[in-house]
Design a protein around this motif. Structure first.
Motif, PDB file in Angstrom:
ATOM      1  N   GLU A  87      65.251   5.323   4.017  1.00  0.00           N
ATOM      2  CA  GLU A  87      63.806   5.407   3.781  1.00  0.00           C
ATOM      3  C   GLU A  87      63.425   6.445   2.723  1.00  0.00           C
ATOM      4  N   ASP A  88      64.401   7.217   2.235  1.00  0.00           N
ATOM      5  CA  ASP A  88      64.151   8.133   1.117  1.00  0.00           C
ATOM      6  C   ASP A  88      64.224   7.408  -0.222  1.00  0.00           C
ATOM      7  N   THR A  89      64.633   6.166  -0.213  1.00  0.00           N
ATOM      8  CA  THR A  89      64.738   5.385  -1.440  1.00  0.00           C
ATOM      9  C   THR A  89      63.379   5.250  -2.115  1.00  0.00           C
ATOM     10  N   GLY A  90      63.374   5.397  -3.452  1.00  0.00           N
ATOM     11  CA  GLY A  90      62.143   5.239  -4.206  1.00  0.00           C
ATOM     12  C   GLY A  90      62.242   5.875  -5.567  1.00  0.00           C
ATOM     13  N   MET A  91      61.147   5.786  -6.319  1.00  0.00           N
ATOM     14  CA  MET A  91      61.037   6.486  -7.591  1.00  0.00           C
ATOM     15  C   MET A  91      60.468   7.873  -7.311  1.00  0.00           C
ATOM     16  N   TYR A  92      61.117   8.870  -7.828  1.00  0.00           N
ATOM     17  CA  TYR A  92      60.695  10.253  -7.632  1.00  0.00           C
ATOM     18  C   TYR A  92      60.106  10.774  -8.941  1.00  0.00           C
ATOM     19  N   TYR A  93      58.897  11.326  -8.848  1.00  0.00           N
ATOM     20  CA  TYR A  93      58.175  11.802 -10.020  1.00  0.00           C
ATOM     21  C   TYR A  93      57.944  13.301  -9.934  1.00  0.00           C
ATOM     22  N   CYS A  94      58.296  13.999 -10.981  1.00  0.00           N
ATOM     23  CA  CYS A  94      57.973  15.406 -11.122  1.00  0.00           C
ATOM     24  C   CYS A  94      56.506  15.518 -11.525  1.00  0.00           C
ATOM     25  N   ALA A  95      55.827  16.562 -11.053  1.00  0.00           N
ATOM     26  CA  ALA A  95      54.409  16.702 -11.360  1.00  0.00           C
ATOM     27  C   ALA A  95      53.980  18.158 -11.271  1.00  0.00           C
ATOM     28  N   ALA A  96      52.826  18.437 -11.866  1.00  0.00           N
ATOM     29  CA  ALA A  96      52.222  19.768 -11.779  1.00  0.00           C
ATOM     30  C   ALA A  96      50.737  19.616 -11.488  1.00  0.00           C
ATOM     31  N   SER A  97      50.225  20.456 -10.602  1.00  0.00           N
ATOM     32  CA  SER A  97      48.831  20.363 -10.184  1.00  0.00           C
ATOM     33  C   SER A  97      48.269  21.750  -9.907  1.00  0.00           C
ATOM     34  N   PRO A  98      46.958  21.927 -10.059  1.00  0.00           N
ATOM     35  CA  PRO A  98      46.363  23.234  -9.768  1.00  0.00           C
ATOM     36  C   PRO A  98      46.390  23.598  -8.288  1.00  0.00           C
ATOM     37  N   GLY A  99      46.466  22.602  -7.413  1.00  0.00           N
ATOM     38  CA  GLY A  99      46.363  22.893  -5.993  1.00  0.00           C
ATOM     39  C   GLY A  99      47.403  22.208  -5.139  1.00  0.00           C
ATOM     40  N   LEU A 100      47.753  22.855  -4.031  1.00  0.00           N
ATOM     41  CA  LEU A 100      48.682  22.288  -3.057  1.00  0.00           C
ATOM     42  C   LEU A 100      48.157  20.975  -2.497  1.00  0.00           C
ATOM     43  N   GLY A 101      46.834  20.845  -2.471  1.00  0.00           N
ATOM     44  CA  GLY A 101      46.223  19.665  -1.866  1.00  0.00           C
ATOM     45  C   GLY A 101      46.682  18.343  -2.446  1.00  0.00           C
ATOM     46  N   SER A 102      47.146  18.357  -3.681  1.00  0.00           N
ATOM     47  CA  SER A 102      47.606  17.118  -4.310  1.00  0.00           C
ATOM     48  C   SER A 102      48.763  16.494  -3.546  1.00  0.00           C
ATOM     49  N   TRP A 103      49.505  17.325  -2.814  1.00  0.00           N
ATOM     50  CA  TRP A 103      50.691  16.837  -2.116  1.00  0.00           C
ATOM     51  C   TRP A 103      50.392  16.407  -0.683  1.00  0.00           C
ATOM     52  N   LEU A 104      49.186  16.621  -0.204  1.00  0.00           N
ATOM     53  CA  LEU A 104      48.866  16.279   1.171  1.00  0.00           C
ATOM     54  C   LEU A 104      48.608  14.782   1.314  1.00  0.00           C
ATOM     55  N   PRO A 105      48.858  14.224   2.492  1.00  0.00           N
ATOM     56  CA  PRO A 105      48.633  12.790   2.708  1.00  0.00           C
ATOM     57  C   PRO A 105      47.206  12.389   2.358  1.00  0.00           C
ATOM     58  N   GLY A 106      47.062  11.279   1.629  1.00  0.00           N
ATOM     59  CA  GLY A 106      45.745  10.795   1.264  1.00  0.00           C
ATOM     60  C   GLY A 106      45.073  11.526   0.128  1.00  0.00           C
ATOM     61  N   ALA A 107      45.809  12.411  -0.555  1.00  0.00           N
ATOM     62  CA  ALA A 107      45.214  13.215  -1.618  1.00  0.00           C
ATOM     63  C   ALA A 107      44.751  12.353  -2.796  1.00  0.00           C
ATOM     64  N   ASP A 108      43.768  12.898  -3.526  1.00  0.00           N
ATOM     65  CA  ASP A 108      43.295  12.297  -4.765  1.00  0.00           C
ATOM     66  C   ASP A 108      44.260  12.715  -5.862  1.00  0.00           C
ATOM     67  N   LEU A 109      45.052  11.767  -6.360  1.00  0.00           N
ATOM     68  CA  LEU A 109      46.103  12.103  -7.324  1.00  0.00           C
ATOM     69  C   LEU A 109      45.575  12.278  -8.743  1.00  0.00           C
ATOM     70  N   THR A 110      44.286  12.077  -8.945  1.00  0.00           N
ATOM     71  CA  THR A 110      43.718  12.349 -10.269  1.00  0.00           C
ATOM     72  C   THR A 110      43.699  13.838 -10.552  1.00  0.00           C
ATOM     73  N   THR A 111      43.954  14.655  -9.524  1.00  0.00           N
ATOM     74  CA  THR A 111      43.999  16.102  -9.719  1.00  0.00           C
ATOM     75  C   THR A 111      45.304  16.552 -10.368  1.00  0.00           C
ATOM     76  N   VAL A 112      46.310  15.710 -10.334  1.00  0.00           N
ATOM     77  CA  VAL A 112      47.601  16.063 -10.931  1.00  0.00           C
ATOM     78  C   VAL A 112      47.449  16.137 -12.451  1.00  0.00           C
ATOM     79  N   ARG A 113      47.927  17.237 -13.026  1.00  0.00           N
ATOM     80  CA  ARG A 113      47.730  17.467 -14.463  1.00  0.00           C
ATOM     81  C   ARG A 113      48.735  16.696 -15.320  1.00  0.00           C
ATOM     82  N   ILE A 114      49.965  16.553 -14.822  1.00  0.00           N
ATOM     83  CA  ILE A 114      50.981  15.915 -15.634  1.00  0.00           C
ATOM     84  C   ILE A 114      52.025  15.285 -14.731  1.00  0.00           C
ATOM     85  N   TRP A 115      52.597  14.165 -15.210  1.00  0.00           N
ATOM     86  CA  TRP A 115      53.627  13.445 -14.483  1.00  0.00           C
ATOM     87  C   TRP A 115      54.880  13.302 -15.332  1.00  0.00           C
ATOM     88  N   GLY A 116      56.033  13.327 -14.665  1.00  0.00           N
ATOM     89  CA  GLY A 116      57.263  12.943 -15.327  1.00  0.00           C
ATOM     90  C   GLY A 116      57.396  11.436 -15.341  1.00  0.00           C
TER      91      GLY A 116
END
Length: 125
Positions: A87-116
């Motif tokens: 169940e760990d299978t998937g695409m893994y993306y590196c990212a940077a965000s101003p807040g920890l909240g981006s990683w919480l369940p149901g978060a608004d991912l538009t807050t993420v500043r950059i994606w790998g």
């Protein structure tokens, strides 16, 4: 801004280990970490670390198995993944965000500043 450079990933049998690396500057945003996505599902936060404090957050399903770390001398972040499950299978993306909240369940991912670009991780049973 400079795109994150990801490396690692691949295929492994259940119970095995993999390490992901990502060169991403904390100047973009202080919280850097990893998301993963499987087909048909929303991208979810896996783990993140604060560049200055070293505080970390892990989603419940990876606690005790994954470890995130960061080397600020070369702006590189690592995700050590042990005891991998199918169940760990998937695409893994590196990212940077101003807040920890981006990683919480149901978060608004538009807050993420950059994606790998993403790394494929496949765990077979």
């Amino acid at each position: 801004q400079v795109q994150p450079v990801e490396s690692g990933g691949g295929s492994v049998q259940a119970g095995g280990s993999l390490r992901l690396s990502c060169a991403v500057s904390s100047a973009i945003a202080p919280w850097t970490g990893w998301f993963r996505q499987t087909p048909g599902k929303k991208r979810e936060g896996v783990a993140t670390i604060h560049a200055s404090t070293g505080n970390t957050y892990y989603t419940d399903s990876v606690k005790g198995r994954f470890t995130i770390s960061r080397d600020n001398t070369n702006n590189t972040m690592y995700l050590q993944m042990n005891s991998l499950k199918p169940e760990d299978t998937g695409m893994y993306y590196c990212a940077a965000s101003p807040g920890l909240g981006s990683w919480l369940p149901g978060a608004d991912l538009t807050t993420v500043r950059i994606w790998g670009q993403g790394l494929q991780v496949t765990v077979s049973s």
